[in-house]
Each structure stands twice: as C-alpha cells, then as structure tokens.
Design a protein around this motif. Structure first.
Motif, mmCIF file in Angstrom:
data_model
loop_
_atom_site.group_PDB
_atom_site.id
_atom_site.type_symbol
_atom_site.label_atom_id
_atom_site.label_comp_id
_atom_site.label_asym_id
_atom_site.label_seq_id
_atom_site.Cartn_x
_atom_site.Cartn_y
_atom_site.Cartn_z
ATOM 1 N N VAL A 1 0.845 -1.202 0.000
ATOM 2 C CA VAL A 1 0.000 0.000 0.000
ATOM 3 C C VAL A 1 0.877 1.247 0.000
ATOM 4 N N LYS A 2 0.292 2.358 -0.460
ATOM 5 C CA LYS A 2 0.985 3.644 -0.430
ATOM 6 C C LYS A 2 0.882 4.244 0.969
ATOM 7 N N TRP A 3 1.913 5.007 1.351
ATOM 8 C CA TRP A 3 1.891 5.686 2.648
ATOM 9 C C TRP A 3 2.263 7.157 2.466
ATOM 10 N N PHE A 4 1.661 8.003 3.296
ATOM 11 C CA PHE A 4 1.853 9.452 3.190
ATOM 12 C C PHE A 4 2.187 10.004 4.575
ATOM 13 N N PRO A 5 3.204 10.890 4.674
ATOM 14 C CA PRO A 5 3.595 11.421 5.986
ATOM 15 C C PRO A 5 2.552 12.402 6.531
ATOM 16 N N LEU A 6 2.457 12.430 7.850
ATOM 17 C CA LEU A 6 1.568 13.365 8.540
ATOM 18 C C LEU A 6 2.441 14.265 9.427
ATOM 19 N N TYR A 7 2.516 15.560 9.073
ATOM 20 C CA TYR A 7 3.353 16.509 9.800
ATOM 21 C C TYR A 7 2.490 17.401 10.690
ATOM 22 N N ASN A 8 3.119 17.884 11.753
ATOM 23 C CA ASN A 8 2.488 18.846 12.631
ATOM 24 C C ASN A 8 3.577 19.742 13.196
ATOM 25 N N GLY B 1 11.956 23.805 10.136
ATOM 26 C CA GLY B 1 12.300 23.617 11.540
ATOM 27 C C GLY B 1 11.099 23.466 12.445
ATOM 28 N N GLU B 2 9.903 23.861 11.983
ATOM 29 C CA GLU B 2 8.698 23.749 12.802
ATOM 30 C C GLU B 2 8.007 22.406 12.626
ATOM 31 N N GLU B 3 8.191 21.781 11.465
ATOM 32 C CA GLU B 3 7.428 20.571 11.184
ATOM 33 C C GLU B 3 8.046 19.361 11.876
ATOM 34 N N VAL B 4 7.162 18.535 12.406
ATOM 35 C CA VAL B 4 7.547 17.312 13.089
ATOM 36 C C VAL B 4 6.720 16.172 12.504
ATOM 37 N N LEU B 5 7.384 15.067 12.193
ATOM 38 C CA LEU B 5 6.679 13.909 11.647
ATOM 39 C C LEU B 5 5.938 13.184 12.777
ATOM 40 N N ARG B 6 4.599 13.221 12.739
ATOM 41 C CA ARG B 6 3.792 12.629 13.798
ATOM 42 C C ARG B 6 3.218 11.258 13.445
ATOM 43 N N GLY B 7 3.183 10.924 12.163
ATOM 44 C CA GLY B 7 2.600 9.636 11.815
ATOM 45 C C GLY B 7 2.512 9.437 10.313
ATOM 46 N N TRP B 8 1.709 8.434 9.940
ATOM 47 C CA TRP B 8 1.590 8.059 8.534
ATOM 48 C C TRP B 8 0.139 7.707 8.205
ATOM 49 N N LEU B 9 -0.254 8.038 6.979
ATOM 50 C CA LEU B 9 -1.588 7.694 6.466
ATOM 51 C C LEU B 9 -1.414 6.615 5.405
ATOM 52 N N LEU B 10 -2.090 5.480 5.577
ATOM 53 C CA LEU B 10 -1.991 4.368 4.634
ATOM 54 C C LEU B 10 -3.250 4.301 3.783
ATOM 55 N N ASP B 11 -3.073 4.100 2.496
ATOM 56 C CA ASP B 11 -4.184 4.027 1.546
ATOM 57 C C ASP B 11 -4.530 2.562 1.279
ATOM 58 N N ALA B 12 -5.635 2.092 1.875
ATOM 59 C CA ALA B 12 -6.093 0.709 1.685
ATOM 60 C C ALA B 12 -7.355 0.653 0.833
ATOM 61 N N SER B 13 -7.608 1.708 0.049
ATOM 62 C CA SER B 13 -8.867 1.790 -0.709
ATOM 63 C C SER B 13 -8.993 0.709 -1.770
ATOM 64 N N ALA B 14 -7.876 0.151 -2.243
ATOM 65 C CA ALA B 14 -7.942 -0.888 -3.278
ATOM 66 C C ALA B 14 -8.207 -2.272 -2.692
ATOM 67 N N LEU C 1 -4.376 -6.775 13.302
ATOM 68 C CA LEU C 1 -5.512 -5.875 13.106
ATOM 69 C C LEU C 1 -6.805 -6.624 13.405
ATOM 70 N N PRO C 2 -7.905 -5.923 13.652
ATOM 71 C CA PRO C 2 -9.129 -6.586 14.149
ATOM 72 C C PRO C 2 -9.944 -7.352 13.120
ATOM 73 N N GLY C 3 -9.480 -7.455 11.874
ATOM 74 C CA GLY C 3 -10.225 -8.235 10.890
ATOM 75 C C GLY C 3 -11.470 -7.528 10.371
ATOM 76 N N ARG C 4 -11.381 -6.211 10.220
ATOM 77 C CA ARG C 4 -12.490 -5.421 9.665
ATOM 78 C C ARG C 4 -11.997 -4.664 8.435
ATOM 79 N N SER C 5 -12.938 -4.219 7.630
ATOM 80 C CA SER C 5 -12.584 -3.491 6.401
ATOM 81 C C SER C 5 -12.466 -1.998 6.682
ATOM 82 N N ALA C 6 -11.576 -1.328 5.961
ATOM 83 C CA ALA C 6 -11.420 0.122 6.041
ATOM 84 C C ALA C 6 -10.679 0.595 4.803
ATOM 85 N N ARG C 7 -10.996 1.813 4.361
ATOM 86 C CA ARG C 7 -10.327 2.351 3.175
ATOM 87 C C ARG C 7 -8.993 3.021 3.528
ATOM 88 N N TYR C 8 -8.898 3.540 4.748
ATOM 89 C CA TYR C 8 -7.691 4.252 5.143
ATOM 90 C C TYR C 8 -7.325 3.906 6.583
#
Length: 454
Positions: free
Chosen positions: A92-99, A132-145, A203-210
């Motif tokens: 799957v594709k992954w995208f950074p989440l900054y804050n 200098g202000e941005e901090v990597l807080r996590g990742w968004l995964l694309d499971a839509s396919a 994972l709990p065995g349920r469907s999700a797009r993201y």
C-alpha cells in the motif's frame, strides 16, 4: 418398482447406526447444552475446557445425545494452520503526517487529494509550516484498493537508533470520521551481536479504506520504507483462537523449563508469564508428542517486559504453526538475565472447534466425551446440511454449554453384578479345593490299607 434412496439420508442413517449402541454412560464426561434460535441444526463453539475431556486427539469420541440418550448426527468445523488460507499480502501507499512541534492536537490537520475511486494522490498539511517547525507525527496508509477485511499490518522503517515504536491505529472510510483500532508496536533490537526485529501488528479483521498511524507527542515517527496489509476473504476468515488457563511448569536445570499439556493439541500460540519488570529473554521453544520422541524446535524469539515512560512494554507470545504437541520445553539464553529459578506459567492457544448437530427427538441435549475405544462418527458439513454455504452456517441456531463437564457416574448395578461374579468365582474355587482334598484323602486311605492275603 424400486425406489432410489437419497444418498444424504443414507449417509445420515449410516452415521446414526455407527453410534446406535452407544449411550451417554459409555463416556467419561457429559455436559448439558442449551439451544436457542431456529433449528433443526444448532452450532456450538466448543469451550477448550470441555474439549480437554476427550480421550482422542481428533475428537473421535465426541457425541451429542438427546434426552432419551439417542445419538444425534453431527459435524465438526475445525481447521489447522497448515490448511488455513492465511490471506493475501497487499503493498500500500503511505503518506507522511506533519504537525508543528508545539501543536496541542494529536492528529495533524491535512488537505487530501484523491482520485475518483478514492485512491489517495497527495496528502499535505492544512497550513504551511516553516522550516524547523514541522515534526513527523505519523503516517496515512491508503487501503482503498483492498476489498477484504484487514488482518495484519507489516511495516519496515529507518530510525537513528534501535528500540520500540509504539503508535495508535485508527481507521476511516471517508477521512473525516475515525475509529480507534487499538495500539501497535514494532521493534528493532540488538542483543549479543544478534539483530532481533518485530515488524507485524495484528488488526481486528475489519474493512477500512484508510488507516492512520499516530505516534504520541513524546516521540517522533520513524521514516517508513515499506507498508503492507494482509487481508482475508470474508468466506475464509479463520476461526478465533481460544486460550487455556495458566499451566504450571517444572525445571530440571537453569534456563530450561518444561510443561505437560492435558492431551495432544494443535497449538498455535504460547504466552509466557513474565512476572518481573525489565525482563529480557531470548528463547527457543521445542515440543513433542510423548517422552519417547526427540524434541523438535517450534519457535524462537525475544520475550521482554520493559518499562518505558512509566508504561510496561510487553512481548510475551511465541507463534507456532499448529503442530500437535503434548509437551513443551523453553530454553532461555541467560545472558539476558533469565526468567528465574521457578518455571513461569504458560497459556496456550488453539483454533476454536465448532460442533454442528441435527436435533432429533426431545431435549435437553447433552454432549459427551471421553472414550478411547469408540470410532469416528461425525459427518462432513455438506452431508449434514444440504446445500451448505458459510452463510447458512452463520444463520444456524445456537447451542451453549451449561455449567462444567460432569463425570459419568458408575452404575450401582454394575458393581452388584461384579460382586456376584466374584462370589461365584470364590464358590467354584472352594468346590475345586474341597474336591482335591477329598481325592487326596481317598488316595491316602488306599495307600494305608494293608494288602489282601492270598
């Protein structure tokens, strides 16, 4: 004009005749069943403590009876790790989440661009952050396919130092409303010149797009280099794992512990008790069916219970592949400090077993186990339920166990007959002994009698 017999009813009749002479009293343990929902078929999830009353590993000695003691036609729904479909691995594709570093909100606010089918194209912070202000807080995964329930997350990453990576997992179908899916933990550790890595998260065995993975404010997210999701066809979802009670063990020498299971079982997980905080133990787990056989290595890994930021980080499970075992042995590399002189308790997990039976006659129904000599009597599901489908199985009536398994009492009449038989044996022996004495006396008297004069 001859009439052709329906093969389904013929097989059912054959199965009934197999156990026609069997009665509940022929089995060591019985448990009452309560039924609900629409019959005539009922589905029972067999508790592990009841299953352990069996005397045959394949449950050939399991039977279901009605109130009149008549056997019921039944089938078993079982699976092993070797035959189960473990699902499909999806990149799957992954995208950074900054804050910003001083942001109070946990989840970064983002702008999302997606294609017509929902596939993510770009994910950007909602407001421009200066250098200098941005901090990597996590990742968004694309499971839509992925159109099937998600079973496992597998990550790879780079970071400046080894250690644990702990994060929350959230799921969404619209990127607006998020549902918590618990916490995940991966690790990369070095011990005695060996690299130990943990990449998988259940994972709990349920469907999700993201999926959204968020690290807490006290730690930065690492750079992901790979993200995969394992999914399973809803029709092939595995039966759940059922866990045993804690099992005490023994030790014969330092760093080696053994446990005896009640019977041969297809064990898929073992959980080792780690009593002391800051325990670290590289281990190897072996198993065998009986004492006369050599030990076979089943699994190895690193067990730990470490305190970080005031919280316990625990990894105390080993995954197996469902081999039948009755004895377990854990060997610990004591360079990590060991697990103590006393053997830790363990819990083991096996796949659930379902019993499906066709209710005939009056209830209450009972389940009986514990006879080492009876033959197998269960039917294939497709025979027990015409036009069987997984959807039909889910719609069956439900049966539940009432109370604990009860040992079958020995009938008093049997004891009386045994006593009468013993008295008969004693009487026969007495008659034989008296006869021998009488014959001996006659022989003695004849020998003492003087010979007749000529």
């Amino acid at each position: 004009m001859s009439q052709k017999l329906n093969p389904v009813w013929l097989l059912l009749g054959m199965a009934m005749s197999v156990g026609a002479q069997e009665k509940p009293a022929d089995f060591a343990a019985q448990v009452l069943l309560a039924v609900s929902g629409s019959g005539p078929w009922y589905r029972l999830e067999l508790p592990l403590n009841v299953q352990l009353q069996a005397r045959q590993t394949d449950l050939s000695d399991l039977r279901v009876f009605n109130a009149a003691g008549e056997p019921q036609a039944y089938a078993l729904a079982r699976e092993s790790a070797q035959t189960r479909d473990d699902g499909r691995l999806n990149d799957v594709k992954w995208f950074p989440l900054y804050n910003s570093a001083d942001a109070t909100e946990r989840a970064p606010s983002v702008r999302v661009q997606s294609s017509a089918n929902g596939t993510l194209v770009e994910v950007q912070p909602s407001s421009q952050l200066e250098a200098g202000e941005e901090v990597l807080r996590g990742w968004l995964l694309d499971a839509s396919a992925i159109k099937a329930p998600l079973q496992q997350l597998i990550l790879d990453w780079t970071s400046e130092r080894d250690g644990f990576q702990r994060f929350s997992i959230e799921a969404s179908d619209d990127l607006q409303h998020w549902q918590a899916w618990g916490e995940g933990q991966v690790a990369r550790l070095t011990f005695s010149d060996e690299r130990i890595e943990q990449h998988e998260v259940a994972l709990p065995g349920r469907s999700a797009r993201y999926l959204r993975l968020l690290w807490d404010s006290s730690s930065f997210a690492p750079i992901l280099t790979s993200a995969q999701l394992k999914s399973s066809d809803p029709r092939n979802l595995p039966l759940p794992l059922v866990w045993s009670q804690a099992l005490a063990g023994s030790t014969t020498k330092a760093g080696e512990y053994t446990w005896q299971l009640p019977m041969g079982l297809n064990v898929e997980r073992v959980q080792v008790e780690l009593k002391q905080p800051n325990s670290l133990a590289p281990v190897t787990l072996a198993g065998r069916r009986e004492s006369s056989l050599p030990w076979q290595t089943l699994s190895s890994g690193l067990l730990y219970r470490l305190t970080q930021n005031g919280q316990d980080v625990v990894q105390n499970e080993l995954q197996l592949y469902g081999q039948p075992v009755q004895q377990l042995k854990l060997t610990v590399d004591e360079r990590g400090g060991g697990l103590g002189e006393q053997a830790p308790s363990v819990k083991y997990a096996v796949r659930a077993t379902q019993v499906i039976f066709l209710a005939r006659g009056e209830g209450p129904f009972s389940l009986a186990l514990g006879n080492p000599t009876v033959k197998i009597a269960n039917l294939p599901l497709s025979t027990l339920i015409p036009d069987f489908t997984p959807a039909k199985l889910a719609a069956l009536g439900k049966a539940t166990v009432q109370g604990a398994a009860v040992a079958t009492p020995t009938a008093p009449a049997t004891a009386t007959v045994a006593e009468q038989t013993n008295w008969k044996k004693f009487g026969l022996w007495a008659v034989l002994l008296l006869s021998v004495v009488f014959l001996g006396a006659m022989a003695f008297s004849l020998l003492r009698k003087p010979p007749a004069k000529s």
